[in-house]
Design an enzyme around this catalytic site. Structure first.
Site, PDB file in Angstrom:
ATOM      1  CB  THR A 164       5.735   1.871   7.550  1.00  0.00           C
ATOM      2  OG1 THR A 164       5.038   0.434   7.115  1.00  0.00           O
ATOM      3  CG2 THR A 164       5.232   1.936   8.846  1.00  0.00           C
ATOM      4  NE  ARG A 213      -2.710  -8.658  -0.024  1.00  0.00           N
ATOM      5  CZ  ARG A 213      -3.177  -9.139   1.181  1.00  0.00           C
ATOM      6  NH1 ARG A 213      -2.390 -10.149   1.504  1.00  0.00           N
ATOM      7  NH2 ARG A 213      -3.961  -8.436   2.130  1.00  0.00           N
ATOM      8  CB  ILE A 214       1.689  -1.637   0.305  1.00  0.00           C
ATOM      9  CG1 ILE A 214       2.124  -1.275  -1.286  1.00  0.00           C
ATOM     10  CG2 ILE A 214       2.559  -0.444   1.391  1.00  0.00           C
ATOM     11  CD1 ILE A 214       3.479  -1.824  -1.676  1.00  0.00           C
ATOM     12  CG  ASN A 230       1.789   0.496   7.960  1.00  0.00           C
ATOM     13  OD1 ASN A 230       1.508   1.813   7.266  1.00  0.00           O
ATOM     14  ND2 ASN A 230       1.892   0.256   9.118  1.00  0.00           N
ATOM     15  CE  LYS A 247       6.267  -8.695  -6.760  1.00  0.00           C
ATOM     16  NZ  LYS A 247       6.247  -8.374  -8.321  1.00  0.00           N
ATOM     17  N   GLY A 248       9.687  -6.649  -1.397  1.00  0.00           N
ATOM     18  CA  GLY A 248      10.663  -5.793  -0.416  1.00  0.00           C
ATOM     19  C   GLY A 248      10.669  -4.215  -1.285  1.00  0.00           C
ATOM     20  CD  GLU A 276      18.301  -3.234  -0.307  1.00  0.00           C
ATOM     21  OE1 GLU A 276      19.497  -3.174  -0.409  1.00  0.00           O
ATOM     22  OE2 GLU A 276      17.454  -4.189  -0.279  1.00  0.00           O
ATOM     23  N   GLY A 285      14.731   1.092  11.558  1.00  0.00           N
ATOM     24  CA  GLY A 285      13.984   2.486  11.097  1.00  0.00           C
ATOM     25  C   GLY A 285      12.785   2.226  10.010  1.00  0.00           C
TER      26      GLY A 285
END
Length: 711
Positions: A596, A590-591, A593, A663-664, A667, A467
């Site tokens: 999302t 950097r994002i 998207n 980067k993640g 979380e 998701g």
């Protein structure tokens, strides 16, 4: 790594989810929804004693029920090839290690019959004394060898005890977080069937290859004889990362009724005992500062529970090793083995409870030092990683705090607690807390890309979409790596028939899978150029690559950071808490998207609200089980609880982390939210709540026989 990130053609574009139409039209198939011929249905039977031994098995009444095919118990279930993991080695012995343990399973022609017959199965137990209560002074408390994620159990720098004793300003308090559940929308579900001597499973899984390796070892099968498919997952949050007993039960049933597909979906109540949870913690935080408010010492120790049959040691104090500068630091973990189910990873393990305690303590220390909580954090910003002494690849926490304060309207905030009121008897307060999460990359992912004769690209990797948007974002990464439009990318994920991939966990998916995709794209383009391809041959042109090494990981510390600002209202008569406004500013590379990505951060912040105000499993020590084991009793935040949530991301260039510069973020959003709310609650009421969740009873005491706010 060459320190150069991909150009931003598709990356950075707020594309709609490519899987969105399938989900809103109901054509996206989740684990339990795959069509199979002549299915049978499986319902677990759970132990009704906390600790003991089965001394009698009575299945006659269940077997006599029309439609029942078999009843599995430890007396007739297939023997496992490995008993190394006691959590999943079910139906192998008569021993009962905790209440709710799967001790049987009924297979029937319908789910209704299976459930009814499961209620007819009877076991005789020889119950034994049990211990299910976590205490900081528990006599069985021990030092684990290593924490989840490979972190050191303890970390000592300098002499924290002496520095704390001599500090001009000191803070010493204990904070607790409760047993919490993942509460995913999609329950844990499995379909298991033998097809041409291969075991085929449809499972809600965060990592199909990881699950296959686990099941192959358990059942003594070659991994190639197992196929696992999981294209869509309805929420996971870590709960669908490891192998759990329900999947093992489904496979045991498939052995018992060969040729018939076995369908198992745990009930919500069963999930509270079978598939893990976030361990409760008891955390003591001690801070010492000089007259200028600079920290000289930090001490953070935690005591938390694990199951007696299997250790899961959550790394709760690890954020304190990184967040703030102090020459003297001590962080320790201690575990208490109890007769409870096995804890597991839950969204931002360790960081979520650890940062609640640390960021609450930082707020208290700022007040004790007479400083603004934002400025106090900035004043204690470390120039390098305090634990490892390495430079940060990028660290924009200060920028997040500054930008968040500006957006929130923090300037001019009156620090006095309990003096602002709104109409209707509401006390108003504001609070701040920092967020952080490491950049993880896990070896073991391979991507294969094929250029098709029609000019499209098929990108294959056994990644997962929980998701989170993987179907969309991984296609965006591939498009930029191939210098092709996103519309020409056909992505295949979520199946062991595809190249291996690490499981989705630790916010490491995009870094790991994306790096492999970029490298495979580089090789494909190089091959096509070397072969001077004009017309693509009918079989296409293909290239594969594993995730390449990144030597920068050994030289630099890599983290994403953020700052969260909360406005709360607390009703002075009832103690009800509302969060009308939450502002989060994050620096996460950097994002890929923005659409999302915003959803991920907003979802994490919403879970943080839920953690702060609602979520708590209530354990009955007499019987050893959670009594509020459904969504009627285990409260989670719903629409009415989530007010205005603003999500902002800073422009952050970090070419060191991976080829995408990302980067993640899955979380990061939950870390710090609960502390920001707790700090705002103190500002509103003058009551410092150190035990989550912040429920109305926390606020009131009795003075001269009168119920009043316990300031």
């Amino acid at each position: 790594m060459d320190g150069i990130t991909l150009p931003g053609r598709a990356i950075g574009t707020p594309l709609d989810r490519s899987d969105g139409p399938a989900k809103v039209t109901g054509t996206a198939r989740y684990a339990y929804e795959h069509p199979v011929d002549r299915p049978v249905y499986l319902h677990p039977v759970q132990a009704t004693v906390a600790v003991g031994r089965i001394v009698g098995v009575h299945t006659e009444a269940a077997l006599a029920d029309p439609g029942v095919l078999t009843v599995l118990t430890h007396e007739n279930a297939r023997r496992l090839a490995s008993l190394d993991d006691p959590e999943v080695a079910i139906l192998q012995t008569p021993e009962v290690p905790y209440r709710g343990r799967i001790v049987g399973g009924v297979v029937a022609e319908s789910s209704e019959v299976a459930r009814r017959a499961a209620g007819l199965v009877r076991f005789d137990y020889r119950a034994e004394p049990h211990d299910v209560l976590l205490r900081a002074d528990h006599p069985d408390r021990y030092v684990p060898e290593v924490m989840n994620g490979g972190f050191a159990t303890d970390s000592i720098h300098g002499d924290a005890e002496a520095a704390l004793a001599g500090a001009a300003v000191r803070h010493d308090a204990t904070y607790t977080t409760p047993w919490q559940q993942h509460a995913q929308i999609e329950p844990h579900a499995t379909i298991a069937i033998w097809v041409d001597d291969r075991l085929v499973l449809h499972v809600a899984s965060q990592g199909v290859h990881r699950l296959r390796e686990s099941l192959a070892a358990l059942f003594g099968l070659e991994p190639e004889r197992i196929r696992i498919s999981s294209p869509f997952v309805g929420g996971a949050f870590g709960g669908k990362l490891h192998t759990h007993p329900d999947v093992v039960l489904a496979v045991l049933a498939a052995f018992a009724v060969p040729g018939r597909p076995v369908k198992l979906a745990l009930t919500r109540q069963q999930m509270f005992a079978e598939v893990g949870y976030r361990t409760p913690t008891i955390q003591r935080v001690r801070l010492g500062a000089g007259p200028d408010g600079r920290l000289v010492a930090v001490g953070h120790e935690t005591v938390q529970q694990t199951a007696r049959i299997k250790e899961f040691a959550e790394q709760s104090v690890t954020p304190t090793r990184v967040m703030y500068a102090a020459p003297h630091r001590s962080t320790t973990h201690r575990m208490v083995p109890l007769d409870v189910p096995v804890p597991t990873i839950m969204r931002a393990p360790g960081k979520t409870p650890g940062m609640y305690a640390l960021e609450s303590a930082m707020d208290e220390m700022a007040i004790a030092c007479g400083q603004d909580p934002v400025e106090f954090r900035i004043a204690n910003e470390p120039p390098v990683d305090p634990e490892l002494g390495r430079p940060f690849s990028s660290r924009n926490l200060v920028a997040c705090l500054r930008d968040g304060a500006r957006r929130f309207g923090w300037a001019g905030r009156d620090p006095a607690p309990g003096v602002r009121r709104a109409a209707g008897g509401w006390l108003v307060g504001t609070g701040v807390a920092a967020s952080m999460y490491p950049v993880y990359r896990m070896p073991g992912s391979t991507a294969t890309i094929r250029l098709e004769p029609d000019g499209r690209y098929t990108v294959s990797i056994g990644a997962a979409d929980l998701g989170t948007g993987t179907w969309t974002t991984l296609a965006q990464i591939a498009a930029d790596a191939l210098a092709a439009p996103v519309g020409r990318i056909d992505l295949r994920i979520g199946d062991t028939e595809l190249p291996p991939a690490i499981a989705a966990g630790g916010s490491s998916g995009m870094t790991s899978w994306g790096s492999a995709v970029v490298e495979a794209a580089r090789r494909l383009r190089a091959r096509a150029a070397a072969e001077h391809v004009g017309a693509v041959p009918p079989q296409g042109i293909e290239a594969s690559a594993e995730m390449p090494d990144n030597p920068e990981m050994e030289r630099l510390s890599m983290y994403a950071f953020g700052a969260q600002f909360a406005e709360v209202r607390v009703h002075e008569a009832t103690g009800e808490v509302r969060v009308p406004r939450l502002v989060g500013v994050f620096a996460a590379g950097r994002i890929i998207n923005p659409k999302t990505g915003r959803s991920q951060l907003l979802g994490g912040m919403s879970m943080g609200i839920s953690m702060a105000l609602h979520e708590r499993c209530v354990l009955d020590p007499r019987f050893g089980h959670v009594v509020n084991h459904d969504l009627a009793g285990y409260h989670i935040a719903t629409n009415a609880d989530v007010g205005c949530v603003e999500v902002h991301t800073l422009h952050e260039e970090d070419p060191h982390v991976n080829p995408m510069g990302s980067k993640g973020i899955g979380e990061l959003g939950i870390v710090g939210t609960a502390a920001a709310i707790a700090n705002a609650v103190h500002h509103a009421t003058g009551v410092r709540v150190r035990d989550l969740p912040i429920t109305p009873d926390r606020f009131f005491g009795t003075v001269a026989g009168v119920r009043t706010l316990a300031r």
